[in-house]
Design a protein around this motif. Structure first.
Motif, PDB file in Angstrom:
ATOM      1  N   THR A  22       0.814  -1.227   0.000  1.00  0.00           N
ATOM      2  CA  THR A  22       0.000   0.000   0.000  1.00  0.00           C
ATOM      3  C   THR A  22       0.843   1.271   0.000  1.00  0.00           C
ATOM      4  O   THR A  22       0.726   2.095  -0.919  1.00  0.00           O
ATOM      5  N   LEU A  23       1.688   1.445   1.000  1.00  0.00           N
ATOM      6  CA  LEU A  23       2.401   2.715   1.135  1.00  0.00           C
ATOM      7  C   LEU A  23       3.292   3.052  -0.069  1.00  0.00           C
ATOM      8  O   LEU A  23       3.268   4.193  -0.544  1.00  0.00           O
ATOM      9  N   PRO A  24       4.094   2.108  -0.604  1.00  0.00           N
ATOM     10  CA  PRO A  24       4.912   2.475  -1.767  1.00  0.00           C
ATOM     11  C   PRO A  24       4.080   2.892  -2.974  1.00  0.00           C
ATOM     12  O   PRO A  24       4.437   3.838  -3.690  1.00  0.00           O
ATOM     13  N   LEU A  25       2.957   2.199  -3.219  1.00  0.00           N
ATOM     14  CA  LEU A  25       2.114   2.573  -4.353  1.00  0.00           C
ATOM     15  C   LEU A  25       1.477   3.931  -4.148  1.00  0.00           C
ATOM     16  O   LEU A  25       1.422   4.764  -5.078  1.00  0.00           O
ATOM     17  N   LEU A  26       1.012   4.190  -2.938  1.00  0.00           N
ATOM     18  CA  LEU A  26       0.438   5.511  -2.650  1.00  0.00           C
ATOM     19  C   LEU A  26       1.507   6.590  -2.731  1.00  0.00           C
ATOM     20  O   LEU A  26       1.266   7.690  -3.258  1.00  0.00           O
ATOM     21  N   GLY A  27       2.701   6.274  -2.213  1.00  0.00           N
ATOM     22  CA  GLY A  27       3.780   7.248  -2.263  1.00  0.00           C
ATOM     23  C   GLY A  27       4.186   7.582  -3.685  1.00  0.00           C
ATOM     24  O   GLY A  27       4.456   8.744  -4.021  1.00  0.00           O
ATOM     25  N   ALA A  28       4.215   6.563  -4.561  1.00  0.00           N
ATOM     26  CA  ALA A  28       4.571   6.813  -5.961  1.00  0.00           C
ATOM     27  C   ALA A  28       3.503   7.641  -6.653  1.00  0.00           C
ATOM     28  O   ALA A  28       3.807   8.500  -7.496  1.00  0.00           O
ATOM     29  N   ALA A  29       2.255   7.412  -6.298  1.00  0.00           N
ATOM     30  CA  ALA A  29       1.166   8.176  -6.916  1.00  0.00           C
ATOM     31  C   ALA A  29       1.178   9.633  -6.458  1.00  0.00           C
ATOM     32  O   ALA A  29       0.857  10.540  -7.237  1.00  0.00           O
ATOM     33  N   ARG A  30       1.580   9.889  -5.204  1.00  0.00           N
ATOM     34  CA  ARG A  30       1.543  11.241  -4.647  1.00  0.00           C
ATOM     35  C   ARG A  30       2.895  11.939  -4.662  1.00  0.00           C
ATOM     36  O   ARG A  30       2.998  13.098  -4.252  1.00  0.00           O
ATOM     37  N   GLY A  31       3.926  11.206  -5.104  1.00  0.00           N
ATOM     38  CA  GLY A  31       5.257  11.803  -5.101  1.00  0.00           C
ATOM     39  C   GLY A  31       5.846  11.934  -3.718  1.00  0.00           C
ATOM     40  O   GLY A  31       6.718  12.783  -3.479  1.00  0.00           O
ATOM     41  N   ASN A  32       5.424  11.092  -2.779  1.00  0.00           N
ATOM     42  CA  ASN A  32       5.895  11.125  -1.396  1.00  0.00           C
ATOM     43  C   ASN A  32       7.089  10.166  -1.260  1.00  0.00           C
ATOM     44  O   ASN A  32       6.926   8.949  -1.230  1.00  0.00           O
ATOM     45  N   ALA A  33       8.300  10.704  -1.186  1.00  0.00           N
ATOM     46  CA  ALA A  33       9.512   9.886  -1.159  1.00  0.00           C
ATOM     47  C   ALA A  33       9.578   9.012   0.089  1.00  0.00           C
ATOM     48  O   ALA A  33      10.075   7.879   0.036  1.00  0.00           O
ATOM     49  N   ALA A  34       9.116   9.524   1.222  1.00  0.00           N
ATOM     50  CA  ALA A  34       9.180   8.751   2.464  1.00  0.00           C
ATOM     51  C   ALA A  34       8.314   7.503   2.369  1.00  0.00           C
ATOM     52  O   ALA A  34       8.719   6.412   2.803  1.00  0.00           O
ATOM     53  N   TRP A  35       7.127   7.650   1.831  1.00  0.00           N
ATOM     54  CA  TRP A  35       6.253   6.483   1.688  1.00  0.00           C
ATOM     55  C   TRP A  35       6.828   5.482   0.690  1.00  0.00           C
ATOM     56  O   TRP A  35       6.729   4.276   0.887  1.00  0.00           O
ATOM     57  N   MET A  36       7.403   5.985  -0.388  1.00  0.00           N
ATOM     58  CA  MET A  36       8.004   5.081  -1.367  1.00  0.00           C
ATOM     59  C   MET A  36       9.141   4.281  -0.744  1.00  0.00           C
ATOM     60  O   MET A  36       9.325   3.095  -1.021  1.00  0.00           O
ATOM     61  N   GLU A  37       9.901   4.912   0.124  1.00  0.00           N
ATOM     62  CA  GLU A  37      11.059   4.251   0.732  1.00  0.00           C
ATOM     63  C   GLU A  37      10.649   3.161   1.714  1.00  0.00           C
ATOM     64  O   GLU A  37      11.447   2.262   2.030  1.00  0.00           O
ATOM     65  N   VAL A  38       9.392   3.182   2.191  1.00  0.00           N
ATOM     66  CA  VAL A  38       8.923   2.155   3.128  1.00  0.00           C
ATOM     67  C   VAL A  38       8.978   0.762   2.494  1.00  0.00           C
ATOM     68  O   VAL A  38       9.141  -0.243   3.194  1.00  0.00           O
ATOM     69  N   GLY A  39       8.848   0.699   1.158  1.00  0.00           N
ATOM     70  CA  GLY A  39       8.820  -0.603   0.490  1.00  0.00           C
ATOM     71  C   GLY A  39      10.059  -1.431   0.746  1.00  0.00           C
ATOM     72  O   GLY A  39       9.974  -2.662   0.883  1.00  0.00           O
ATOM     73  N   ARG A  40      11.225  -0.785   0.848  1.00  0.00           N
ATOM     74  CA  ARG A  40      12.466  -1.541   1.005  1.00  0.00           C
ATOM     75  C   ARG A  40      12.548  -2.237   2.367  1.00  0.00           C
ATOM     76  O   ARG A  40      12.731  -3.463   2.416  1.00  0.00           O
ATOM     77  N   PRO A  41      12.418  -1.537   3.492  1.00  0.00           N
ATOM     78  CA  PRO A  41      12.469  -2.258   4.780  1.00  0.00           C
ATOM     79  C   PRO A  41      11.306  -3.227   4.957  1.00  0.00           C
ATOM     80  O   PRO A  41      11.465  -4.276   5.612  1.00  0.00           O
ATOM     81  N   ALA A  42      10.152  -2.898   4.382  1.00  0.00           N
ATOM     82  CA  ALA A  42       9.018  -3.823   4.491  1.00  0.00           C
ATOM     83  C   ALA A  42       9.321  -5.129   3.776  1.00  0.00           C
ATOM     84  O   ALA A  42       8.983  -6.219   4.257  1.00  0.00           O
ATOM     85  N   ALA A  43       9.972  -5.060   2.600  1.00  0.00           N
ATOM     86  CA  ALA A  43      10.330  -6.273   1.864  1.00  0.00           C
ATOM     87  C   ALA A  43      11.340  -7.098   2.654  1.00  0.00           C
ATOM     88  O   ALA A  43      11.230  -8.337   2.719  1.00  0.00           O
ATOM     89  N   TYR A  44      12.335  -6.431   3.253  1.00  0.00           N
ATOM     90  CA  TYR A  44      13.315  -7.152   4.068  1.00  0.00           C
ATOM     91  C   TYR A  44      12.642  -7.838   5.246  1.00  0.00           C
ATOM     92  O   TYR A  44      12.903  -9.012   5.549  1.00  0.00           O
ATOM     93  N   ALA A  45      11.775  -7.111   5.936  1.00  0.00           N
ATOM     94  CA  ALA A  45      11.138  -7.650   7.135  1.00  0.00           C
ATOM     95  C   ALA A  45      10.195  -8.798   6.798  1.00  0.00           C
ATOM     96  O   ALA A  45      10.118  -9.797   7.520  1.00  0.00           O
ATOM     97  N   GLN A  46       9.470  -8.663   5.688  1.00  0.00           N
ATOM     98  CA  GLN A  46       8.578  -9.745   5.274  1.00  0.00           C
ATOM     99  C   GLN A  46       9.391 -11.017   4.982  1.00  0.00           C
ATOM    100  O   GLN A  46       9.009 -12.116   5.405  1.00  0.00           O
ATOM    101  N   PHE A  47      10.498 -10.866   4.284  1.00  0.00           N
ATOM    102  CA  PHE A  47      11.347 -12.012   3.991  1.00  0.00           C
ATOM    103  C   PHE A  47      11.860 -12.652   5.284  1.00  0.00           C
ATOM    104  O   PHE A  47      11.879 -13.878   5.426  1.00  0.00           O
ATOM    105  N   LEU A  48      12.253 -11.836   6.256  1.00  0.00           N
ATOM    106  CA  LEU A  48      12.737 -12.359   7.530  1.00  0.00           C
ATOM    107  C   LEU A  48      11.654 -13.158   8.242  1.00  0.00           C
ATOM    108  O   LEU A  48      11.907 -14.261   8.750  1.00  0.00           O
TER     109      LEU A  48
END
Length: 666
Positions: A22-48
């Motif tokens: 949710t957050l990365p897609l919303l961030g990309a749509a709104r140009g919100n860099a902080a929300w887009m950056e959430v995708g990276r730690p979320a992917a790491y944590a999900q994998f863990l």
């Protein structure tokens, strides 16, 4: 306690996948860099978290924790450790945990290695990957929880299906899933590109390494499954056109087309909408394989589950992923800017022909596999579609494909000289004639199509190296200069040539064993002999044997040729008392050019003889050797520096008023 930790970790993984979706897609749509950056730690944590869940399930199998229902149904205390571990994914519930583990691993890999991706594209890729993860984690938790407890716990388990207690089946599913799941990244890149409304050469180069990983893994997975069927089931064949076998072949064909069409996107900025469609359909075909083995619509040694409710849930996932992707494609594909033009006789044209033939072959397999199931579902008559249909429809499509495979790399981009390209293959043509003449001398004129098949195999093999020789100008410049040019060739060029040569090797193996196999099925008593393909087979004895978790009747067969000892083989009939199941363990003497194959069947009613299957398989080892060569070619291509250091980045173009433009980083 550890199974509960695993269950809790899966729940946390679902929550993290929801955040990633949710957050990365919303961030990309709104140009919100902080929300887009959430995708990276979320992917790491999900994998863990999924790794923790998978480790917890494996621990339960290794220590034989029979308070866990999944362990009870698929393990036993006497089972060898290798099969306790492989039992984790040798069932529906455990295989779904492996599936979501690989799904999360690919998402984490994009997060780790996608540094050159534009932030909005990376956020959208991770977001789409998160959406896919949400679907499969929900399915696993709601319908296929592997951590359910039993109280009271039984003293022992019911054992894993004996057919799956084999090294080939221990490693076949992980590589197959790696291929299936790997295509989810191509799907995520395609959906992200459609959302952005932009596909360019940079996108083509970004998607190719992920497609290569999936394609190489699926190739190895299919080869391992074929090898297992050949030596474990005792019927002497390597491919049966079983619906589940076809379910793995279809995404391989579509993925091969995707791999080649992405080259045109990267090199010529063309075939963009077609490549996007292929990415969506390839992943859809991967999901279809999941549906077939888990829905209960098939009865097969490959099928994991027979629960129609699970089948409906997977069908819903398939409909959402495929339908959503195709709907977005119909809405946005027209907005993608058309790429460069090219003449029909060109490198691009050869790749278009490659895609048309592969797609038609895939459609043929799709129709032959699913039409009987559809007819049965709507209440029509039951029909069986088998090898005659596929051999008649699929094989002829492969002849022009292989014929064009050697010519295509000789053609120039945009516009090419076809007679000149064919003329540069004269050495390969001569070697093809030599191979056909050898086959004619060794086996005669019949079957004629076998001679055609050997010619096609030789054309693919020698044509691949003729293309390399042309690139290094072998024998036209000093040898040292040619070697220097060879060292400077991109690894992708070497990888493509090696993969094409590997396909030629596999084709030769398929043709040789299909056309010239010798077979004899007879009742033999100890002391009896039989002749086959110039070999003498003597059944010396059949003795009982007791192994840890099964009992066996072990035969001793001596093989001689012209009075000289060739091999002593020990085929077995195995009985697994826990599963109450009998299996066949063939004995094979293999050389580089043939296999001698003996399978021990059941005992006769009189009790003094055994049914014995004898086979001579010419060239059959080349099937799997060629597949390994193809995988090596894919890995060499994957190591190309363009995919590590030279990945293109989109830079702002002053002439375009700040709009991003794809430029190579090297």
């Amino acid at each position: 306690m550890i199974p509960e930790i695993g269950h809790y970790a899966l729940v946390l993984a679902l929550l993290l996948a929801t955040v990633q979706a949710t957050l990365p897609l919303l961030g990309a749509a709104r140009g919100n860099a902080a929300w887009m950056e959430v995708g990276r730690p979320a992917a790491y944590a999900q994998f863990l978290m999924v790794t923790v869940a998978f480790a917890a399930l494996m621990w339960a199998y290794v220590v034989s924790d029979f308070s866990v229902q999944n362990v009870v149904e698929n393990s036993h205390s006497l089972k060898p450790m290798l099969y306790k571990v492989s039992g984790v994914w040798g069932n529906h519930e455990g295989s779904m945990v492996l599936w979501v583990l690989m799904l999360a691993a690919f998402g984490a890999a994009v997060a780790a290695f996608g540094g050159n991706l534009p932030p909005t594209l990376k956020a959208r890729v991770l977001g789409v990957q998160g959406l896919v993860g949400v679907g499969f984690l929900l399915f696993t938790l709601l319908t296929s929880n592997p951590f359910l407890r039993l109280d009271p716990a039984p003293a022992d388990g019911r054992d894993l299906n004996p057919l799956l207690q084999d090294p080939g089946l221990a490693f076949h599913p992980p590589f197959l899933y790696l291929g299936y799941v790997g295509f989810s990244i191509a799907y995520s890149f395609a959906i992200a590109a459609l959302i952005e409304g932009r596909v360019d050469p940079a996108w083509g180069r970004w998607v190719r390494p992920w497609t290569l990983v999936a394609w190489a893994s699926l190739t190895l997975g299919i080869a391992l499954g074929s090898w297992w069927a050949y030596y474990e089931l005792g019927w002497g064949g390597w491919w049966f056109w079983d619906p589940v076998e076809n379910a793995s072949l279809m995404p391989w064909l579509a993925g091969t087309a995707l791999l080649h069409s992405a080259i045109v996107v990267e090199k010529r900025d063309a075939l963009k909408t077609w490549t996007i469609l292929l990415a969506v359909l390839t992943f859809a075909l991967s999901l279809m394989g999941t549906f077939l083995v888990r829905s209960g619509v098939l009865t097969s040694v490959h099928a994991f589950a027979v629960d129609p409710e699970r089948g409906v849930a997977i069908l819903l996932l398939l409909a959402l992923a495929t339908g959503g992707g195709l709907l977005l494609y119909t809405m946005r594909a027209a907005s993608l800017k058309a790429g460069g033009l090219f003449a029909p006789i060109s490198r691009e044209g050869s790749l278009v022909l490659n895609n048309l033939l592969l797609s038609t072959a895939c459609a043929t397999v799709f129709l032959g596999t699913l039409y009987p199931l559809f007819l049965d579902t709507v209440g029509g008559s039951k029909i069986s579609v088998g090898a005659p249909f596929f051999n008649t429809t699929f094989v002829p499509l492969m002849v022009p494909l292989v014929a064009a495979m050697a010519v295509g790399p000789m053609l120039a981009w945009k516009r090419a000289d076809l007679p000149g390209a064919i003329g540069r293959l004269w050495v390969a043509a001569v070697l093809v004639v030599v191979c056909v003449l050898w086959a004619l001398w060794a086996h005669g004129f019949r079957p004629v199509m076998a001679l055609v098949g050997i010619g096609m195999a030789a054309w693919a093999f020698f044509g691949a190296f003729a293309e390399l020789a042309e690139r290094v100008r072998l024998f036209r410049i000093p040898l040292g200069d040619s070697l220097s040019r060879a060292a400077g060739l991109p690894r992708s060029a070497w990888g493509a040539a090696i993969a094409h040569a590997g396909l030629g090797i596999s084709i030769a193996g398929m043709v040789g064993t299909s056309a010239w196999m010798s077979e004899d099925v007879r009742v033999m008593r100890p002391g009896d002999s039989a002749s086959l393909a110039g070999y003498e087979f003597r059944l010396e004895s059949v003795e009982p044997a007791q192994i840890a978790n099964y009992a066996a009747q072990r035969g001793t067969v001596t093989v001689t040729r012209d009075g000289q000892a060739v091999a002593t083989l020990h085929p077995e009939q195995r009985f697994y008392p826990v599963a109450k199941m009998t299996t066949t363990e063939a004995a094979i003497h293999t050389t580089f050019v043939s296999d001698i194959y003996v399978a021990l069947g059941g005992k006769t009613e009189e009790g003094d003889g055994w049914t014995v299957r004898l086979y001579y398989h010419p060239l059959v080892p080349w099937i799997w050797f060629g597949a390994v060569v193809m995988v090596i070619g894919g890995l060499i291509s994957l190591s190309d520096r363009r995919y590590r250091l030279g990945v293109p980045v989109r830079r702002a173009s002053p002439a375009a008023g700040g709009r991003a433009a794809a430029q190579p980083a090297e």
